[in-house]
Design an enzyme around this catalytic site. Structure first.
Site, mmCIF file in Angstrom:
data_model
loop_
_atom_site.group_PDB
_atom_site.id
_atom_site.type_symbol
_atom_site.label_atom_id
_atom_site.label_comp_id
_atom_site.label_asym_id
_atom_site.label_seq_id
_atom_site.Cartn_x
_atom_site.Cartn_y
_atom_site.Cartn_z
ATOM 1 N N GLN A 17 -24.976 45.817 -73.921
ATOM 2 C CA GLN A 17 -24.857 46.031 -72.469
ATOM 3 C C GLN A 17 -25.138 47.462 -72.002
ATOM 4 O OE1 GLN A 17 -21.548 45.767 -68.889
ATOM 5 N NE2 GLN A 17 -21.143 44.627 -70.717
ATOM 6 N N GLU A 139 -16.969 48.163 -75.129
ATOM 7 C CA GLU A 139 -16.393 48.409 -73.802
ATOM 8 C C GLU A 139 -14.913 48.808 -73.798
ATOM 9 O OE1 GLU A 139 -17.671 48.174 -70.502
ATOM 10 O OE2 GLU A 139 -15.665 48.805 -69.962
ATOM 11 N N ASP A 168 -19.361 50.283 -70.669
ATOM 12 C CA ASP A 168 -20.750 49.926 -70.973
ATOM 13 C C ASP A 168 -21.679 50.242 -69.797
ATOM 14 O OD1 ASP A 168 -20.342 48.985 -73.499
ATOM 15 O OD2 ASP A 168 -20.091 46.905 -72.907
ATOM 16 N N GLY A 247 -5.910 58.368 -54.042
ATOM 17 C CA GLY A 247 -6.247 59.483 -53.162
ATOM 18 C C GLY A 247 -5.040 59.955 -52.374
ATOM 19 N N GLY A 248 -5.282 60.772 -51.387
ATOM 20 C CA GLY A 248 -4.194 61.356 -50.605
ATOM 21 C C GLY A 248 -3.636 60.416 -49.544
#
Ligand code: CAO
Length: 425
Positions: A17, A139, A168, A247-248
Protein backbone atom coordinates in the site's frame (compact mmCIF):
# COMPACT_ATOMS: atom_id res chain seq x y z
CA UNK A 1 -6.10 20.14 -20.71
CA UNK A 2 -2.65 18.61 -20.28
CA UNK A 3 -1.40 16.74 -17.25
CA UNK A 4 1.11 18.21 -14.84
CA UNK A 5 3.54 15.27 -14.76
CA UNK A 6 3.31 14.26 -18.43
CA UNK A 7 6.72 13.08 -19.63
CA UNK A 8 7.88 11.86 -16.21
CA UNK A 9 8.67 8.13 -16.23
CA UNK A 10 8.39 6.25 -12.97
CA UNK A 11 9.98 2.84 -12.45
CA UNK A 12 7.55 1.53 -9.85
CA UNK A 13 8.97 -1.35 -7.84
CA UNK A 14 6.58 -0.69 -4.99
CA UNK A 15 4.13 -3.14 -3.47
CA UNK A 16 1.30 -3.47 -0.94
CA UNK A 17 0.00 0.00 0.00
CA UNK A 18 2.57 2.61 1.03
CA UNK A 19 4.53 2.78 -2.25
CA UNK A 20 1.54 2.18 -4.56
CA UNK A 21 -0.37 5.09 -2.95
CA UNK A 22 2.52 7.37 -3.88
CA UNK A 23 2.88 6.17 -7.47
CA UNK A 24 -0.89 6.20 -8.01
CA UNK A 25 -1.06 9.92 -7.22
CA UNK A 26 1.86 10.58 -9.58
CA UNK A 27 0.08 8.53 -12.27
CA UNK A 28 -3.13 10.53 -11.78
CA UNK A 29 -1.11 13.66 -12.49
CA UNK A 30 0.09 12.17 -15.76
CA UNK A 31 3.37 10.39 -14.94
CA UNK A 32 3.95 7.17 -16.89
CA UNK A 33 4.11 4.66 -14.04
CA UNK A 34 5.66 1.35 -15.05
CA UNK A 35 4.96 -1.20 -12.36
CA UNK A 36 7.53 -3.99 -12.29
CA UNK A 37 6.00 -7.14 -10.87
CA UNK A 38 7.31 -10.55 -10.03
CA UNK A 39 6.25 -13.00 -12.78
CA UNK A 40 3.39 -15.29 -11.84
CA UNK A 41 2.72 -13.54 -8.53
CA UNK A 42 2.71 -9.81 -9.00
CA UNK A 43 2.04 -7.41 -6.19
CA UNK A 44 0.93 -9.62 -3.30
CA UNK A 45 -2.22 -7.53 -2.82
CA UNK A 46 -3.62 -8.79 -6.14
CA UNK A 47 -4.56 -11.96 -4.28
CA UNK A 48 -5.23 -10.56 -0.82
CA UNK A 49 -8.75 -10.10 0.60
CA UNK A 50 -10.22 -11.24 -2.71
CA UNK A 51 -13.98 -10.66 -2.78
CA UNK A 52 -14.37 -12.28 -6.21
CA UNK A 53 -12.38 -15.49 -6.80
CA UNK A 54 -9.46 -15.23 -9.27
CA UNK A 55 -10.04 -11.53 -9.86
CA UNK A 56 -7.61 -8.80 -8.79
CA UNK A 57 -8.71 -7.70 -5.34
CA UNK A 58 -10.14 -4.28 -4.56
CA UNK A 59 -7.06 -3.79 -2.40
CA UNK A 60 -4.94 -3.92 -5.57
CA UNK A 61 -7.31 -2.27 -8.03
CA UNK A 62 -7.95 0.74 -5.76
CA UNK A 63 -4.22 1.42 -5.28
CA UNK A 64 -2.90 0.90 -8.78
CA UNK A 65 -5.01 2.97 -11.15
CA UNK A 66 -3.45 4.55 -14.26
CA UNK A 67 -0.34 2.32 -14.15
CA UNK A 68 1.19 -0.08 -16.68
CA UNK A 69 2.38 -3.53 -15.55
CA UNK A 70 5.44 -5.44 -16.75
CA UNK A 71 6.43 -8.79 -15.30
CA UNK A 72 10.15 -9.13 -14.75
CA UNK A 73 12.24 -11.58 -12.77
CA UNK A 74 14.92 -9.30 -11.41
CA UNK A 75 16.98 -12.30 -10.34
CA UNK A 76 17.19 -13.61 -13.93
CA UNK A 77 20.26 -12.30 -15.87
CA UNK A 78 18.16 -11.17 -18.85
CA UNK A 79 15.62 -9.68 -16.44
CA UNK A 80 18.41 -7.68 -14.81
CA UNK A 81 19.44 -6.37 -18.24
CA UNK A 82 15.89 -5.15 -18.80
CA UNK A 83 15.72 -3.64 -15.30
CA UNK A 84 18.97 -1.76 -15.95
CA UNK A 85 17.56 -0.40 -19.18
CA UNK A 86 14.49 0.75 -17.23
CA UNK A 87 16.75 2.45 -14.67
CA UNK A 88 18.56 4.27 -17.49
CA UNK A 89 15.27 5.29 -19.12
CA UNK A 90 13.18 6.41 -16.13
CA UNK A 91 13.29 9.59 -14.03
CA UNK A 92 12.22 8.12 -10.71
CA UNK A 93 12.55 4.71 -9.05
CA UNK A 94 10.07 4.07 -6.25
CA UNK A 95 10.35 1.08 -3.91
CA UNK A 96 9.14 -0.01 -0.51
CA UNK A 97 10.76 -3.42 -0.20
CA UNK A 98 12.00 -4.66 3.14
CA UNK A 99 15.33 -3.19 4.28
CA UNK A 100 18.27 -4.18 2.05
CA UNK A 101 16.21 -5.94 -0.67
CA UNK A 102 17.29 -3.70 -3.55
CA UNK A 103 20.92 -3.74 -2.36
CA UNK A 104 20.76 -7.55 -2.35
CA UNK A 105 19.47 -7.42 -5.93
CA UNK A 106 22.65 -5.49 -6.72
CA UNK A 107 21.08 -2.04 -7.03
CA UNK A 108 22.66 0.11 -4.37
CA UNK A 109 22.28 3.89 -4.59
CA UNK A 110 25.86 4.06 -5.92
CA UNK A 111 25.06 1.55 -8.69
CA UNK A 112 21.86 3.37 -9.60
CA UNK A 113 23.75 6.66 -9.87
CA UNK A 114 26.31 5.00 -12.15
CA UNK A 115 23.52 3.78 -14.39
CA UNK A 116 21.59 7.06 -14.36
CA UNK A 117 22.92 10.15 -12.54
CA UNK A 118 19.57 11.92 -13.05
CA UNK A 119 17.61 9.16 -11.31
CA UNK A 120 15.54 10.06 -8.26
CA UNK A 121 15.58 7.01 -6.02
CA UNK A 122 12.64 7.11 -3.64
CA UNK A 123 12.15 4.62 -0.80
CA UNK A 124 9.83 3.92 2.08
CA UNK A 125 11.09 1.93 5.03
CA UNK A 126 9.55 1.28 8.43
CA UNK A 127 12.23 3.12 10.37
CA UNK A 128 15.04 5.53 9.60
CA UNK A 129 18.69 4.79 10.45
CA UNK A 130 19.00 3.56 14.03
CA UNK A 131 18.27 0.51 16.16
CA UNK A 132 15.21 -0.60 14.18
CA UNK A 133 16.34 0.13 10.63
CA UNK A 134 16.37 -3.56 9.63
CA UNK A 135 12.79 -4.21 10.75
CA UNK A 136 9.88 -4.88 8.41
CA UNK A 137 6.87 -2.73 9.12
CA UNK A 138 3.16 -2.69 8.31
CA UNK A 139 0.51 -0.01 8.88
CA UNK A 140 -0.40 -0.66 12.49
CA UNK A 141 3.22 -1.11 13.57
CA UNK A 142 3.88 2.39 12.20
CA UNK A 143 0.84 3.80 13.98
CA UNK A 144 2.12 2.31 17.23
CA UNK A 145 5.75 3.36 16.84
CA UNK A 146 4.98 6.82 15.47
CA UNK A 147 3.04 8.05 18.51
CA UNK A 148 -0.47 7.81 17.06
CA UNK A 149 -1.67 4.76 19.01
CA UNK A 150 -0.50 5.97 22.43
CA UNK A 151 -2.56 9.12 21.96
CA UNK A 152 -5.65 7.53 20.38
CA UNK A 153 -8.53 6.02 22.33
CA UNK A 154 -9.94 6.69 25.77
CA UNK A 155 -7.82 7.28 28.85
CA UNK A 156 -9.15 4.20 30.63
CA UNK A 157 -8.83 1.88 27.60
CA UNK A 158 -5.93 0.42 25.60
CA UNK A 159 -4.11 2.33 22.84
CA UNK A 160 -6.06 2.28 19.57
CA UNK A 161 -5.12 2.33 15.90
CA UNK A 162 -7.18 4.48 13.56
CA UNK A 163 -9.03 3.27 10.47
CA UNK A 164 -7.30 5.90 8.33
CA UNK A 165 -4.13 4.45 6.84
CA UNK A 166 -1.78 7.09 8.14
CA UNK A 167 1.19 4.70 8.24
CA UNK A 168 0.90 3.39 4.69
CA UNK A 169 -1.01 5.96 2.63
CA UNK A 170 0.19 8.84 4.82
CA UNK A 171 3.82 7.87 4.21
CA UNK A 172 3.12 7.38 0.50
CA UNK A 173 1.86 10.95 0.31
CA UNK A 174 4.97 12.21 2.09
CA UNK A 175 7.09 10.31 -0.44
CA UNK A 176 5.14 11.79 -3.36
CA UNK A 177 5.91 15.28 -2.12
CA UNK A 178 9.58 14.33 -1.74
CA UNK A 179 9.63 13.06 -5.33
CA UNK A 180 8.12 16.15 -6.95
CA UNK A 181 10.45 18.31 -4.81
CA UNK A 182 13.45 16.31 -6.06
CA UNK A 183 12.17 16.56 -9.65
CA UNK A 184 11.93 20.34 -9.25
CA UNK A 185 15.43 20.45 -7.74
CA UNK A 186 16.73 18.41 -10.68
CA UNK A 187 15.58 21.10 -13.11
CA UNK A 188 18.23 23.33 -11.47
CA UNK A 189 20.93 20.86 -10.36
CA UNK A 190 20.67 18.42 -13.29
CA UNK A 191 21.18 15.60 -10.79
CA UNK A 192 18.99 13.01 -9.15
CA UNK A 193 18.93 12.36 -5.43
CA UNK A 194 17.72 9.91 -2.82
CA UNK A 195 14.35 10.51 -1.23
CA UNK A 196 13.55 8.43 1.83
CA UNK A 197 10.62 8.50 4.21
CA UNK A 198 10.36 6.26 7.25
CA UNK A 199 6.82 5.26 8.22
CA UNK A 200 7.57 6.04 11.87
CA UNK A 201 8.61 9.58 10.85
CA UNK A 202 5.57 10.07 8.64
CA UNK A 203 3.18 9.06 11.44
CA UNK A 204 5.03 11.22 13.96
CA UNK A 205 4.74 14.16 11.57
CA UNK A 206 0.97 13.59 11.44
CA UNK A 207 0.89 13.33 15.26
CA UNK A 208 2.78 16.64 15.57
CA UNK A 209 0.21 18.28 17.87
CA UNK A 210 0.68 15.49 20.39
CA UNK A 211 4.41 16.27 20.53
CA UNK A 212 3.31 19.88 21.12
CA UNK A 213 1.26 18.67 24.08
CA UNK A 214 4.14 16.56 25.40
CA UNK A 215 6.17 19.73 25.85
CA UNK A 216 3.25 21.73 27.25
CA UNK A 217 2.93 19.12 30.04
CA UNK A 218 6.09 20.52 31.66
CA UNK A 219 4.25 23.79 32.25
CA UNK A 220 1.04 22.46 33.73
CA UNK A 221 -2.03 20.39 32.88
CA UNK A 222 -3.50 20.26 29.40
CA UNK A 223 -6.54 22.30 30.28
CA UNK A 224 -8.50 21.54 27.11
CA UNK A 225 -8.42 17.75 27.80
CA UNK A 226 -11.59 16.43 29.54
CA UNK A 227 -9.33 14.80 32.10
CA UNK A 228 -8.46 18.25 33.43
CA UNK A 229 -12.09 19.10 34.12
CA UNK A 230 -12.54 15.71 35.76
CA UNK A 231 -9.72 16.52 38.21
CA UNK A 232 -7.56 13.60 37.09
CA UNK A 233 -3.85 14.45 37.27
CA UNK A 234 -1.67 14.11 34.17
CA UNK A 235 1.25 11.65 34.05
CA UNK A 236 4.58 12.04 32.29
CA UNK A 237 3.34 11.34 28.77
CA UNK A 238 0.50 12.77 26.69
CA UNK A 239 -2.61 10.72 27.56
CA UNK A 240 -5.34 9.45 25.26
CA UNK A 241 -7.98 12.13 24.95
CA UNK A 242 -11.00 10.28 23.59
CA UNK A 243 -12.76 12.56 21.14
CA UNK A 244 -11.52 15.82 22.67
CA UNK A 245 -10.49 18.31 20.04
CA UNK A 246 -6.75 18.51 19.43
CA UNK A 247 -6.92 22.26 18.88
CA UNK A 248 -7.67 25.29 21.00
CA UNK A 249 -11.45 25.04 20.43
CA UNK A 250 -13.00 22.27 22.56
CA UNK A 251 -14.97 19.66 20.63
CA UNK A 252 -16.67 16.29 21.21
CA UNK A 253 -18.56 13.57 19.42
CA UNK A 254 -22.17 13.77 20.65
CA UNK A 255 -25.16 11.49 20.19
CA UNK A 256 -27.87 12.58 17.83
CA UNK A 257 -31.42 11.37 17.22
CA UNK A 258 -31.52 7.62 16.56
CA UNK A 259 -28.27 6.79 18.37
CA UNK A 260 -29.92 3.85 20.16
CA UNK A 261 -30.13 1.87 16.90
CA UNK A 262 -27.71 3.52 14.46
CA UNK A 263 -24.02 3.05 15.37
CA UNK A 264 -23.14 6.20 13.43
CA UNK A 265 -25.83 8.54 14.80
CA UNK A 266 -23.29 10.98 16.21
CA UNK A 267 -22.11 14.46 15.37
CA UNK A 268 -18.85 16.28 16.04
CA UNK A 269 -19.58 19.57 17.74
CA UNK A 270 -17.03 22.34 18.32
CA UNK A 271 -17.67 25.06 20.89
CA UNK A 272 -15.72 27.68 18.94
CA UNK A 273 -15.38 30.81 21.10
CA UNK A 274 -16.59 33.36 18.50
CA UNK A 275 -19.95 31.56 18.16
CA UNK A 276 -20.45 30.79 21.86
CA UNK A 277 -23.42 33.16 22.16
CA UNK A 278 -25.15 31.46 19.22
CA UNK A 279 -24.51 28.03 20.77
CA UNK A 280 -26.14 29.17 24.03
CA UNK A 281 -29.21 30.40 22.14
CA UNK A 282 -29.51 27.27 19.99
CA UNK A 283 -29.34 24.84 22.93
CA UNK A 284 -31.65 26.97 25.09
CA UNK A 285 -29.15 28.26 27.66
CA UNK A 286 -29.11 32.01 26.95
CA UNK A 287 -28.06 32.66 30.56
CA UNK A 288 -24.66 31.03 29.84
CA UNK A 289 -23.75 33.98 27.60
CA UNK A 290 -23.14 36.19 30.62
CA UNK A 291 -22.78 33.74 33.52
CA UNK A 292 -19.20 33.94 34.90
CA UNK A 293 -18.89 30.10 34.89
CA UNK A 294 -19.60 29.86 31.17
CA UNK A 295 -19.17 33.20 29.40
CA UNK A 296 -15.40 33.05 28.75
CA UNK A 297 -13.38 30.09 27.36
CA UNK A 298 -11.06 29.67 30.40
CA UNK A 299 -14.07 29.44 32.73
CA UNK A 300 -15.59 26.76 30.49
CA UNK A 301 -12.52 24.48 30.40
CA UNK A 302 -13.09 22.78 33.78
CA UNK A 303 -16.78 22.34 32.90
CA UNK A 304 -16.52 20.72 29.47
CA UNK A 305 -18.25 17.49 30.51
CA UNK A 306 -21.22 19.43 31.87
CA UNK A 307 -21.33 21.75 28.83
CA UNK A 308 -21.11 18.99 26.26
CA UNK A 309 -23.64 16.97 28.25
CA UNK A 310 -26.07 19.87 27.88
CA UNK A 311 -25.35 20.30 24.18
CA UNK A 312 -25.87 16.57 23.70
CA UNK A 313 -29.35 16.85 25.19
CA UNK A 314 -30.05 19.18 22.25
CA UNK A 315 -28.27 17.16 19.53
CA UNK A 316 -30.13 14.01 20.66
CA UNK A 317 -33.34 15.66 19.51
CA UNK A 318 -32.06 16.33 15.99
CA UNK A 319 -31.29 14.18 12.97
CA UNK A 320 -27.96 14.66 11.18
CA UNK A 321 -29.44 16.99 8.56
CA UNK A 322 -31.53 18.99 11.04
CA UNK A 323 -28.52 19.58 13.28
CA UNK A 324 -26.27 20.52 10.33
CA UNK A 325 -28.82 22.96 8.94
CA UNK A 326 -29.47 24.73 12.25
CA UNK A 327 -25.82 24.88 13.32
CA UNK A 328 -24.51 26.00 9.93
CA UNK A 329 -26.97 28.89 9.98
CA UNK A 330 -24.97 30.23 12.89
CA UNK A 331 -21.53 29.21 11.54
CA UNK A 332 -21.15 26.73 14.40
CA UNK A 333 -18.51 24.20 13.26
CA UNK A 334 -19.91 20.66 13.29
CA UNK A 335 -19.78 17.50 11.22
CA UNK A 336 -21.91 14.37 11.17
CA UNK A 337 -20.27 10.97 11.49
CA UNK A 338 -20.61 9.62 7.93
CA UNK A 339 -20.43 5.90 7.32
CA UNK A 340 -18.59 4.36 4.37
CA UNK A 341 -22.05 3.44 3.02
CA UNK A 342 -23.13 7.07 3.07
CA UNK A 343 -19.89 8.23 1.46
CA UNK A 344 -20.24 5.58 -1.26
CA UNK A 345 -23.68 7.05 -2.07
CA UNK A 346 -22.75 10.75 -1.82
CA UNK A 347 -23.46 12.32 -5.23
CA UNK A 348 -21.44 15.44 -4.47
CA UNK A 349 -18.28 13.35 -4.04
CA UNK A 350 -18.89 11.74 -7.43
CA UNK A 351 -19.43 15.19 -8.97
CA UNK A 352 -15.95 16.32 -7.90
CA UNK A 353 -14.22 13.05 -8.86
CA UNK A 354 -13.33 12.23 -5.26
CA UNK A 355 -15.48 9.12 -5.67
CA UNK A 356 -15.44 7.39 -9.06
CA UNK A 357 -16.85 4.32 -10.74
CA UNK A 358 -14.29 2.32 -12.70
CA UNK A 359 -14.78 -0.53 -15.17
CA UNK A 360 -12.39 -3.47 -15.01
CA UNK A 361 -12.16 -6.30 -17.59
CA UNK A 362 -12.43 -9.17 -15.10
CA UNK A 363 -14.09 -7.47 -12.12
CA UNK A 364 -16.64 -5.29 -13.89
CA UNK A 365 -17.70 -2.00 -12.34
CA UNK A 366 -16.44 -1.01 -8.90
CA UNK A 367 -16.17 2.13 -6.82
CA UNK A 368 -12.92 3.79 -5.97
CA UNK A 369 -11.68 6.89 -4.25
CA UNK A 370 -10.33 9.21 -6.93
CA UNK A 371 -7.69 11.91 -6.73
CA UNK A 372 -8.36 14.12 -3.69
CA UNK A 373 -5.91 16.77 -4.95
CA UNK A 374 -7.53 19.08 -7.50
CA UNK A 375 -5.40 21.12 -9.91
CA UNK A 376 -7.21 23.75 -11.97
CA UNK A 377 -5.06 23.22 -15.07
CA UNK A 378 -4.16 19.54 -14.97
CA UNK A 379 -6.71 16.88 -15.81
CA UNK A 380 -6.85 13.84 -13.55
CA UNK A 381 -8.93 10.95 -14.88
CA UNK A 382 -9.00 7.61 -13.08
CA UNK A 383 -8.18 4.61 -15.30
CA UNK A 384 -8.45 1.00 -14.21
CA UNK A 385 -5.49 -0.88 -12.73
CA UNK A 386 -3.47 -3.11 -15.09
CA UNK A 387 -3.72 -6.88 -15.26
CA UNK A 388 -0.53 -8.68 -14.26
CA UNK A 389 2.01 -8.18 -17.06
CA UNK A 390 -0.60 -6.59 -19.33
CA UNK A 391 1.91 -4.14 -20.77
CA UNK A 392 5.06 -6.29 -20.80
CA UNK A 393 5.42 -6.35 -24.61
CA UNK A 394 4.42 -2.72 -25.04
CA UNK A 395 6.98 -1.55 -22.47
CA UNK A 396 9.78 -3.70 -23.89
CA UNK A 397 9.10 -2.45 -27.42
CA UNK A 398 7.91 1.13 -27.02
CA UNK A 399 9.54 2.36 -23.81
CA UNK A 400 12.80 0.41 -23.98
CA UNK A 401 13.08 0.16 -27.79
CA UNK A 402 13.81 -3.58 -27.99
CA UNK A 403 13.33 -4.98 -31.52
CA UNK A 404 11.04 -8.02 -31.92
CA UNK A 405 13.88 -10.58 -31.93
CA UNK A 406 15.27 -9.23 -28.66
CA UNK A 407 11.82 -9.25 -27.06
CA UNK A 408 11.60 -12.90 -28.07
CA UNK A 409 15.07 -13.58 -26.59
CA UNK A 410 14.13 -11.89 -23.29
CA UNK A 411 11.05 -14.05 -23.05
CA UNK A 412 12.88 -17.23 -24.06
CA UNK A 413 15.40 -16.57 -21.28
CA UNK A 414 12.54 -16.67 -18.76
CA UNK A 415 12.91 -13.04 -17.72
CA UNK A 416 9.18 -12.33 -17.82
CA UNK A 417 7.83 -15.67 -16.54
CA UNK A 418 8.12 -17.45 -13.19
CA UNK A 419 11.41 -19.33 -12.70
CA UNK A 420 11.11 -23.03 -13.55
CA UNK A 421 11.28 -25.16 -10.43
CA UNK A 422 14.30 -27.51 -10.17
CA UNK A 423 13.40 -31.02 -11.32
CA UNK A 424 14.20 -32.42 -7.86
CA UNK A 425 11.56 -30.21 -6.23
N1 CAO B 1 11.70 -10.51 -9.26
C1 CAO B 1 12.35 -11.33 -8.39
N2 CAO B 1 12.32 -11.14 -7.04
C2 CAO B 1 11.57 -10.11 -6.59
C3 CAO B 1 10.90 -9.23 -7.45
C4 CAO B 1 10.97 -9.48 -8.84
N3 CAO B 1 10.34 -8.69 -9.71
N4 CAO B 1 10.27 -8.29 -6.70
C5 CAO B 1 10.54 -8.58 -5.42
N5 CAO B 1 11.34 -9.66 -5.34
C6 CAO B 1 11.87 -10.30 -4.16
C7 CAO B 1 12.92 -9.42 -3.51
O1 CAO B 1 14.17 -9.58 -4.10
C8 CAO B 1 12.85 -9.92 -2.06
O2 CAO B 1 13.57 -11.13 -1.97
P1 CAO B 1 14.81 -11.33 -0.96
O3 CAO B 1 14.26 -11.13 0.43
O4 CAO B 1 15.23 -12.74 -1.26
O5 CAO B 1 15.85 -10.34 -1.25
C9 CAO B 1 11.37 -10.20 -1.91
O6 CAO B 1 10.84 -10.40 -3.19
C10 CAO B 1 10.61 -9.00 -1.30
O7 CAO B 1 10.99 -8.86 -0.03
P2 CAO B 1 10.22 -7.91 0.99
O8 CAO B 1 11.00 -7.97 2.26
O9 CAO B 1 10.03 -6.55 0.48
O10 CAO B 1 8.77 -8.56 1.09
P3 CAO B 1 8.00 -9.18 2.35
O11 CAO B 1 6.70 -9.66 1.81
O12 CAO B 1 8.83 -10.17 3.08
O13 CAO B 1 7.76 -7.94 3.32
C11 CAO B 1 6.98 -5.70 3.84
C12 CAO B 1 6.75 -7.01 3.05
C13 CAO B 1 5.91 -4.72 3.43
C14 CAO B 1 6.88 -6.00 5.34
C15 CAO B 1 8.39 -5.17 3.50
O14 CAO B 1 8.48 -4.99 2.11
C16 CAO B 1 8.71 -3.85 4.20
O15 CAO B 1 9.01 -3.78 5.39
N6 CAO B 1 8.70 -2.74 3.40
C17 CAO B 1 9.09 -1.42 3.89
C18 CAO B 1 8.03 -0.82 4.75
C19 CAO B 1 6.72 -0.71 4.03
O16 CAO B 1 6.59 -0.18 2.97
N7 CAO B 1 5.70 -1.21 4.70
C20 CAO B 1 4.35 -0.95 4.23
C21 CAO B 1 3.74 -2.16 3.78
S1 CAO B 1 2.09 -1.81 3.39
O17 CAO B 1 2.24 -0.70 2.33
Amino acid sequence: MGKALEGVKILDMSHVQAGPTCTQILAWFGADVIKVERPGVGDITRGQLQDVPKVDSLYFTMLNHNKRSITLDTKNPKGREVLERLIKTCDVLVENFGPGVLDRMGYTWERIQELNPRMIYASIKGFGPGPYEDCKVYENVAQCTGGAASTTGFRDGPPLVTGAQIGDSGTGLHLGLGIVTALYHRTKSGKGQRVTVAMQDGVLNLARVKMRDQQRLKHGPLTEYSQHGEGIPFGEAVPRAGNDSGGGQPGRILKRKGWEKDPNAYIYFITQAPVWDAICDVIGEPGWKTHPDYAKPPARLPRLNEIFGRIEKWTMTKTKFEAMEILNNYDIPCGPILSMKELAEDKSLFATGTMVEVDHPTRGKYLSVGNPIKLSDSASEVKRSPLLGEHTDEILREVLGYPADEVAAIKAAGATTPPKKAAAE
